[in-house]
Design a protein around this motif. Structure first.
Motif, PDB file in Angstrom:
ATOM      1  N   GLU A 155       0.824  -1.208   0.000  1.00 27.47           N
ATOM      2  CA  GLU A 155       0.000   0.000   0.000  1.00 27.47           C
ATOM      3  C   GLU A 155       0.869   1.274   0.000  1.00 27.47           C
ATOM      4  O   GLU A 155       0.579   2.239  -0.691  1.00 27.47           O
ATOM      5  CB  GLU A 155      -0.944   0.006   1.216  1.00 27.47           C
ATOM      6  N   ASP A 156       1.962   1.238   0.804  1.00 25.79           N
ATOM      7  CA  ASP A 156       2.851   2.413   0.877  1.00 25.79           C
ATOM      8  C   ASP A 156       3.422   2.760  -0.495  1.00 25.79           C
ATOM      9  O   ASP A 156       3.476   3.924  -0.901  1.00 25.79           O
ATOM     10  CB  ASP A 156       4.027   2.124   1.827  1.00 25.79           C
ATOM     11  N   THR A 157       3.877   1.728  -1.187  1.00 26.57           N
ATOM     12  CA  THR A 157       4.503   1.953  -2.502  1.00 26.57           C
ATOM     13  C   THR A 157       3.463   2.432  -3.509  1.00 26.57           C
ATOM     14  O   THR A 157       3.712   3.355  -4.288  1.00 26.57           O
ATOM     15  CB  THR A 157       5.187   0.652  -2.981  1.00 26.57           C
ATOM     16  N   ARG A 158       2.313   1.813  -3.459  1.00 23.49           N
ATOM     17  CA  ARG A 158       1.246   2.225  -4.384  1.00 23.49           C
ATOM     18  C   ARG A 158       0.890   3.696  -4.166  1.00 23.49           C
ATOM     19  O   ARG A 158       0.734   4.461  -5.125  1.00 23.49           O
ATOM     20  CB  ARG A 158       0.010   1.343  -4.166  1.00 23.49           C
ATOM     21  N   ARG A 159       0.794   4.088  -2.891  1.00 19.81           N
ATOM     22  CA  ARG A 159       0.415   5.478  -2.588  1.00 19.81           C
ATOM     23  C   ARG A 159       1.441   6.466  -3.158  1.00 19.81           C
ATOM     24  O   ARG A 159       1.100   7.522  -3.658  1.00 19.81           O
ATOM     25  CB  ARG A 159       0.329   5.641  -1.062  1.00 19.81           C
ATOM     26  N   LEU A 160       2.711   6.065  -3.103  1.00 23.68           N
ATOM     27  CA  LEU A 160       3.763   6.952  -3.613  1.00 23.68           C
ATOM     28  C   LEU A 160       3.862   6.937  -5.136  1.00 23.68           C
ATOM     29  O   LEU A 160       4.121   7.955  -5.764  1.00 23.68           O
ATOM     30  CB  LEU A 160       5.115   6.484  -3.064  1.00 23.68           C
ATOM     31  N   ALA A 161       3.675   5.724  -5.717  1.00 26.13           N
ATOM     32  CA  ALA A 161       3.952   5.581  -7.150  1.00 26.13           C
ATOM     33  C   ALA A 161       2.766   5.943  -8.041  1.00 26.13           C
ATOM     34  O   ALA A 161       2.963   6.412  -9.165  1.00 26.13           O
ATOM     35  CB  ALA A 161       4.403   4.143  -7.437  1.00 26.13           C
ATOM     36  N   GLN A 162       1.542   5.756  -7.545  1.00 24.74           N
ATOM     37  CA  GLN A 162       0.394   5.986  -8.432  1.00 24.74           C
ATOM     38  C   GLN A 162       0.336   7.438  -8.945  1.00 24.74           C
ATOM     39  O   GLN A 162       0.106   7.654 -10.140  1.00 24.74           O
ATOM     40  CB  GLN A 162      -0.916   5.584  -7.737  1.00 24.74           C
ATOM     41  N   PRO A 163       0.586   8.445  -8.073  1.00 26.25           N
ATOM     42  CA  PRO A 163       0.564   9.816  -8.612  1.00 26.25           C
ATOM     43  C   PRO A 163       1.601  10.040  -9.709  1.00 26.25           C
ATOM     44  O   PRO A 163       1.385  10.814 -10.649  1.00 26.25           O
ATOM     45  CB  PRO A 163       0.890  10.688  -7.381  1.00 26.25           C
ATOM     46  N   LEU A 164       2.727   9.317  -9.599  1.00 32.00           N
ATOM     47  CA  LEU A 164       3.774   9.427 -10.630  1.00 32.00           C
ATOM     48  C   LEU A 164       3.242   8.890 -11.965  1.00 32.00           C
ATOM     49  O   LEU A 164       3.430   9.504 -13.026  1.00 32.00           O
ATOM     50  CB  LEU A 164       4.980   8.596 -10.163  1.00 32.00           C
ATOM     51  N   ILE A 165       2.572   7.755 -11.913  1.00 32.83           N
ATOM     52  CA  ILE A 165       1.983   7.190 -13.142  1.00 32.83           C
ATOM     53  C   ILE A 165       0.928   8.138 -13.696  1.00 32.83           C
ATOM     54  O   ILE A 165       0.881   8.393 -14.904  1.00 32.83           O
ATOM     55  CB  ILE A 165       1.340   5.799 -12.869  1.00 32.83           C
ATOM     56  N   ASP A 166       0.109   8.680 -12.802  1.00 32.48           N
ATOM     57  CA  ASP A 166      -0.946   9.597 -13.278  1.00 32.48           C
ATOM     58  C   ASP A 166      -0.321  10.787 -14.016  1.00 32.48           C
ATOM     59  O   ASP A 166      -0.826  11.239 -15.040  1.00 32.48           O
ATOM     60  CB  ASP A 166      -1.806  10.083 -12.104  1.00 32.48           C
ATOM     61  N   ARG A 167       0.807  11.256 -13.467  1.00 31.94           N
ATOM     62  CA  ARG A 167       1.499  12.370 -14.126  1.00 31.94           C
ATOM     63  C   ARG A 167       2.025  11.957 -15.506  1.00 31.94           C
ATOM     64  O   ARG A 167       1.940  12.702 -16.477  1.00 31.94           O
ATOM     65  CB  ARG A 167       2.663  12.821 -13.227  1.00 31.94           C
ATOM     66  N   GLU A 168       2.569  10.733 -15.567  1.00 31.58           N
ATOM     67  CA  GLU A 168       3.094  10.234 -16.849  1.00 31.58           C
ATOM     68  C   GLU A 168       1.967  10.106 -17.869  1.00 31.58           C
ATOM     69  O   GLU A 168       2.139  10.443 -19.038  1.00 31.58           O
ATOM     70  CB  GLU A 168       3.768   8.863 -16.663  1.00 31.58           C
TER      71      GLU A 168
END
Ligand code: SF4
Length: 498
Positions: A454-467
């Motif tokens: 969950e921690d990693t998803r919370r950090l990484a998902q906004p990065l994907i959304d930006r991409e």
């Protein structure tokens, strides 16, 4: 006994002298020790900033550097200029590869070895090492963990030089690896690309391995310095033949393998010489075979018990010199993939990301059978060296995301024919990102949905959304198909790529 090689039995059949000499230039190989030493000696003192900046500008134009230019960069010690070099190396990496880091896992299939390298715990004289080779069931168990629990899509399969790991074993094991499909949380996990780190083979054997479907074929020269090479690799072993190893990649390309990986074990001899030689090697491949190295690796040797490499060994590479090596490789061969493995500590690997490296392993286990057997994973007599970075893939991805980098599991290039000269031309022209960024996002989303905490998803998902937002703004031609695939991935479809 084979009269040409002086080796007996199985070893005596391995080396084909005509598959060395055919590539040589009037009996000479492409590593000219005297020439390299002369170039290193020709420049002394700190180079002028203007001279260094002119070289950096050439790198930024995605042009290979000459050996003289590499020798000049080696002389840079001024902190400000080193920082300029680092920033240029990173800018160049972003220009060519964008903010992607590719991940993989090393997969040791056996630790039998007929060679007697002076620095290696697997050497044939070490009777204390516990020797194993994985059978089909054991390979399946390992892949079930790698692809089903950790979520890897790429491996570097590592084979020793031994009759138990011969060409037929390599081919069968590759087939087994590709055959394993594992149910994951939202889809199916599988290894989609296997790179191979193996001993030198003949052209005939390499053709067979290529048909089995490999990504990159790696053979590291260890040291390019002939005198040191002879000291480290006894003459009455296969590995004792410097040129059989040196021309591995020429043979691989002749056998139809598009992507080859070269490397040196830094610290056996003067790092400056090894660095110049790596550049010579990729230049020699380009000149003769039309394309340079796809990847360059630069592991550092560490002192070990019962090894010739003791803490007072004169050529051990300091952290500062290691960082300089990474920057210079990126600047000298701008389009080449650079791999920094978990041999190095996490702090150094995090810094390496800011120096232009492109590939890292994670959740690595280097004991044979260590992914499916936690007890084996701890056994030092079953592994070649001790890992410096024991971060899990999830932890690495989280750290990369915090640094603004996305993790790519893309293996599309190999299945769409974007290999060899095709991928190199795309990289040189800066258009490789057209496909790779899109595939990186698709595969990263897959991994997050199937494996992330969950921690990693919370950090990484906004990065994907930006991409995704960036793709929408910059890729109008491929937007429809990308968005169609992206929505399908989010619903659980797997392995969609452009
Ligand atoms: Fe064998 Fe490789 Fe170790 Fe040499 S370095 S002894 S070839 S496993």
């Amino acid at each position: 006994m084979n009269k040409a090689t002086g080796l007996n039995g199985w070893a005596g059949q391995r080396i084909k002298p005509d598959q060395i000499t055919k590539y040589m230039d009037q009996g000479r190989d492409f590593i000219n020790d005297g020439d390299i030493e002369a170039k290193l000696a020709a420049f002394s003192g700190e180079p002028e900033p203007a001279q260094v900046r002119a070289i950096l500008a050439k790198s930024m134009a995605v042009k290979d550097l000459s050996l003289d230019e590499v020798a000049i960069l080696i002389r840079v010690n001024d902190k400000k200029m080193l920082e300029e070099m680092r920033q240029t190396a990173l800018a160049l990496k972003i220009k060519i590869y964008d903010n992607r880091i590719v991940t993989f896992a090393p997969f040791y299939l056996g630790n039998y070895c007929v060679n007697r390298c002076a620095y290696c715990g697997f050497n044939n004289d070490n009777t204390a090492a516990t020797r194993t080779v994985l059978d089909t069931d054991a390979i399946r168990r390992e892949i079930a963990v790698l692809a089903g629990e950790i979520g890897h899509k790429r491996l570097i399969a590592v084979y020793g030089e031994h009759p138990k790991n011969d060409v037929d074993y390599v081919i069968e094991s590759l087939k087994t690896i590709y055959s394993v499909k594992v149910k994951t949380k939202n889809g199916t996990g599988a290894i989609r690309r296997v790179n191979v780190n193996a001993p030198p083979f003949s052209i005939e054997d390499l053709k067979k391995i290529n048909e089995a479907g490999i990504g990159t074929y790696q053979v590291f020269q260890e040291t390019y310095h002939k005198e040191t090479y002879a000291k480290m690799h006894p003459a009455n072993t296969i590995k004792g033949d410097y040129n059989w190893r040196l021309y591995s990649m020429h043979r691989a390309m002749e056998a139809g393998i598009d992507d080859v990986g070269i490397g040196a074990l830094f610290g056996l001899y003067d790092w400056r010489f090894e660095l110049m030689s790596l550049v010579c090697h990729t230049q020699a491949l380009e000149k003769r075979m039309g394309i340079g190295a796809h990847t360059i690796s630069f592991p550092r040797v560490v002192p070990a018990l019962n090894s010739v490499i003791t803490p007072d060994w004169p050529y051990l590479v300091s952290d500062d010199d290691f960082k300089k090596i990474m920057m210079i490789i990126r600047l000298a061969v701008p389009y080449t993939g650079m791999i920094v493995t978990a041999r190095e500590k996490a702090e150094i690997r995090n810094e390496a990301v800011l120096m232009g490296i492109t590939q890292m392993d994670a959740s690595s286990r280097i004991a044979v059978g260590g992914y499916s057997d936690c007890v084996t994973a701890q056994k030092e007599d079953k592994q070649q060296f001790i890992l410096g970075d024991t971060r899990s893939l999830d932890e690495l991805i989280r750290d990369l995301a915090q640094m603004g980098f996305i993790t790519s599991f893309c293996t599309a290039g190999y299945r769409c024919g974007r290999t060899g000269k095709c991928i190199m031309d795309l990289l040189r022209s800066g258009t490789e990102g057209k496909f790779c960024k899109l595939n990186a996002v698709l595969t990263f989303q897959e991994w997050l949905d199937d494996f992330a905490t969950e921690d990693t998803r919370r950090l990484a998902q906004p990065l994907i959304d930006r991409e995704v937002a960036e793709i929408k703004a910059k890729n109008p031609q491929t937007l429809d198909i990308f968005m169609n695939y992206y929505e399908r991935v989010k619903k659980g479809e797997r392995d969609l790529y452009l």
